[in-house]
Design a protein around this motif. Sequence first.
Motif, short mmCIF file in Angstrom:
data_model
loop_
_atom_site.label_atom_id
_atom_site.label_comp_id
_atom_site.label_asym_id
_atom_site.label_seq_id
_atom_site.Cartn_x
_atom_site.Cartn_y
_atom_site.Cartn_z
N LEU A 173 0.82 -1.22 0.00
CA LEU A 173 0.00 0.00 0.00
C LEU A 173 0.85 1.26 0.00
N GLY A 174 2.12 1.11 0.36
CA GLY A 174 3.00 2.28 0.45
C GLY A 174 3.79 2.50 -0.83
N LYS A 175 4.78 3.37 -0.70
CA LYS A 175 5.55 3.72 -1.90
C LYS A 175 6.97 3.16 -1.86
N LEU A 176 7.18 2.18 -0.99
CA LEU A 176 8.53 1.62 -0.87
C LEU A 176 8.91 0.84 -2.12
N GLY A 177 10.19 0.93 -2.48
CA GLY A 177 10.68 0.14 -3.61
C GLY A 177 10.85 -1.31 -3.21
N LYS A 178 11.10 -2.15 -4.21
CA LYS A 178 11.19 -3.59 -3.95
C LYS A 178 12.30 -3.92 -2.96
N ALA A 179 13.45 -3.28 -3.13
CA ALA A 179 14.61 -3.59 -2.27
C ALA A 179 14.31 -3.21 -0.82
N GLU A 180 13.68 -2.05 -0.66
CA GLU A 180 13.38 -1.60 0.71
C GLU A 180 12.31 -2.50 1.35
N ARG A 181 11.37 -2.91 0.53
CA ARG A 181 10.34 -3.82 1.05
C ARG A 181 10.99 -5.12 1.49
N GLN A 182 11.88 -5.61 0.65
CA GLN A 182 12.54 -6.88 0.96
C GLN A 182 13.30 -6.78 2.28
N GLU A 183 13.99 -5.67 2.46
CA GLU A 183 14.77 -5.47 3.68
C GLU A 183 13.86 -5.52 4.91
N ARG A 184 12.72 -4.83 4.79
CA ARG A 184 11.80 -4.77 5.93
C ARG A 184 11.15 -6.12 6.21
N ILE A 185 10.78 -6.81 5.14
CA ILE A 185 10.11 -8.12 5.31
C ILE A 185 11.05 -9.11 5.98
N LEU A 186 12.29 -9.15 5.49
CA LEU A 186 13.25 -10.10 6.06
C LEU A 186 13.57 -9.74 7.51
N ALA A 187 13.61 -8.44 7.81
CA ALA A 187 13.86 -8.02 9.19
C ALA A 187 12.70 -8.45 10.09
N ARG A 196 3.66 -9.76 9.82
CA ARG A 196 2.82 -8.95 8.94
C ARG A 196 2.28 -7.73 9.68
N ALA A 197 1.99 -7.91 10.97
CA ALA A 197 1.42 -6.80 11.75
C ALA A 197 2.46 -5.73 12.08
N ILE A 198 3.73 -6.11 12.10
CA ILE A 198 4.75 -5.13 12.53
C ILE A 198 5.61 -4.61 11.37
N VAL A 199 5.46 -5.20 10.19
CA VAL A 199 6.40 -4.90 9.10
C VAL A 199 6.36 -3.43 8.69
N HIS A 200 5.22 -2.79 8.84
CA HIS A 200 5.12 -1.38 8.44
C HIS A 200 5.35 -0.46 9.64
N ASP A 201 5.85 -1.04 10.73
CA ASP A 201 6.25 -0.31 11.92
C ASP A 201 5.12 0.53 12.53
N PRO A 202 3.99 -0.09 12.83
CA PRO A 202 2.90 0.67 13.45
C PRO A 202 3.19 0.88 14.94
N GLY A 203 2.61 1.92 15.53
CA GLY A 203 2.81 2.15 16.96
C GLY A 203 1.90 1.28 17.79
N LEU A 204 0.80 0.83 17.18
CA LEU A 204 -0.22 0.08 17.92
C LEU A 204 -0.41 -1.31 17.34
N LEU A 205 -0.36 -2.30 18.25
CA LEU A 205 -0.69 -3.67 17.83
C LEU A 205 -1.94 -4.11 18.58
N VAL A 206 -2.90 -4.65 17.86
CA VAL A 206 -4.06 -5.22 18.53
C VAL A 206 -4.11 -6.70 18.19
N ALA A 207 -4.39 -7.49 19.22
CA ALA A 207 -4.36 -8.94 19.03
C ALA A 207 -5.63 -9.55 19.60
N ASP A 208 -6.35 -10.27 18.77
CA ASP A 208 -7.60 -10.89 19.20
C ASP A 208 -7.34 -12.38 19.43
N GLU A 209 -7.24 -12.76 20.69
CA GLU A 209 -6.98 -14.16 21.06
C GLU A 209 -5.79 -14.73 20.29
N PRO A 210 -4.64 -14.10 20.36
CA PRO A 210 -3.53 -14.55 19.50
C PRO A 210 -3.00 -15.94 19.84
#
Lengths: 237, 378
Positions: free
Chosen positions: A113-127, A157-171
């Motif tokens: 949904l964002g404007k990150l390039g493929k390389a930057e996305r890859q870096e974040r996903i692997l991290a 998946r929930a943290i890859v875009h570095d959100p400040g808030l995580l909500v978890a329903d019966e994780p």
Amino acid sequence: MTPFISIQSVTKIFQKGQSLIKPLEDLSLDVPQGEFLSLMGPSGSGKTTLLNLIAGIDRPNSGKIIIDKREVSGLSRAELTRWRARHVGYIFQLYHLVPILSAYENVELPLLLGKLGKAERQERILAALDLVGLADRADHRPAELSGGQEQRVAIARAIVHDPGLLVADEPTGDLDRESADGILKLLGSLADDHGKTIVMVTHDPRAAAAAHRSLHLEKGRFVESPTGHSVSASPSR
Amino acid sequence: MKLALLALKNLVRHRLRSLLTTLGVSAGMFLYASVQTMQHSLAVATEAGAADTTLVVYRENRFCPATSRLPEHYLSVIEGIPGVRQAIPIQIAVNNCGASLDVITFRGVPPETLRAYNPEINVVEGTYEDFLNQSDGALVGQHFARRRGLSPGDTFEAVGVNVTVAGIIASDSPQDENVAYVHLPFLQQASRVGLGVVTQFNVKVERAELLQPVAEKIDETFAADQQPTHTRPEKAFFAETAKQMIELISFTRWLGLGAVAAVLGLVANAVLLIVRGRVRETAILQTLGYSRWAIGWMVVIEGGLLGLVGGIIGVLGATAFFHFKSFTLGNEGLTLALSPSLPVTLSGLAVAVTLGLVASLYPAWKATSRPLVQSLNA
């Protein structure tokens, strides 16, 4: 200090047939940044409704919800969608990974949904996958992973875009004890080491005990916990 | 683009479902493109344009080429009529005067005149000189040659006439693509009509506006003769003589519409089923921050891709089918080659994609209109 989440006199009403249901009534709650909060209560107590309001999936009928200094209760549906995309990570009980996509591609979904390039996305996903201990399972599809591993991918998946808030329903609701402990430890470390504010709904007292604070809901209001957990809607830390 | 790739992954990784839908779409588009090819071929054969300056002179009240017998010496009279640029006598022999899918037409012409009269004829195999030097030589239209598997040097027999293929010709005129040109005296004798008798004269006038006055003048000239004539523009003749064929082909328009409706329904049904099977998945994407537009767009792209892939298979399949099978409809000696054309191929592909996109609109709306909380609990 301004709380990260401030819920002020929130009421939520649903119409079911001819009758009105009030899962939440005049509810208030403050959650500071970096807190790991658990919400407990019987089925129908309003905890998932509260979680959905905090996550911006639903809107209250009255009251205010302010998250990270922004009033989200007044946002339109489209604005809420954009806000969620940037600021919220949602973790579901049944993981809800897209079955035809690999772990890597599932984690990539919020970044598309964002404007990150493929390389930057890859870096974040692997991290993110590395953080949840699944860097070596990036190419696996959900069907090739255990329940605990699927939930770890869902957390990535929930943290890859570095959100400040995580909500978890019966994780941990669908996991064995060992996997559940691993997930709770991971959530704790996301709050403690990465400053994420986490709101978790759970039925499991052991899961609730892993949180910094636990609140008990019944009929849309915070009540004294049967097990003697905190009932304060204000943070103790 | 990223959403399009996601939609593509959805299709590729549900191989069987996508394959079956694509097969259905391609079958419908094959039918649609086939019908369009027939309609287009008919339009090319019957719609007169400013460039059409050819008249055909037949014996009055003729039913079939076999019943049209005109004296060859009319040629010099016709050539003398003001406005006539060129004229050529032609003897026709056909294997079937009724409507047929495999018409064999011999056109007997003065060999030394053919090239001057018809300069657009291009000998693509063999040589024109071979044709001139062989009294039983034939220049065969490449459509005809492909249909019959003929090459230079081959001999073949039809309508009791034995000829040797001297060359294969290509031409912009569909009629030339479907005939075998032979020497006029040879055909007159072989078909036993006798020397000095021809079936028709093809007459080129100076410009299109002269078609009508020259036709009237020719018929007027021979009105009192023993063999009165009936002269009309070549395409008008085709439109008149092939009425039944045209009606039949016009009817196929409904088949084309049926094919379009079938593709529309098939894609709509397939995409609707996809959407229904993905209610929760869609809700998850919305929870992750995918807007209703993004979700709807992905659904529409999936439909468009199904239409595109099905269209490519179906339309190109129909194009190849008509190219290699070389069907020719014939009636009263006139032939209609069902030839694939670039406009039909391109419009077929555009129709397929459009159908895919349009068929996905309702499923896309369904996918995005359900409340998120309700979908998450589905």
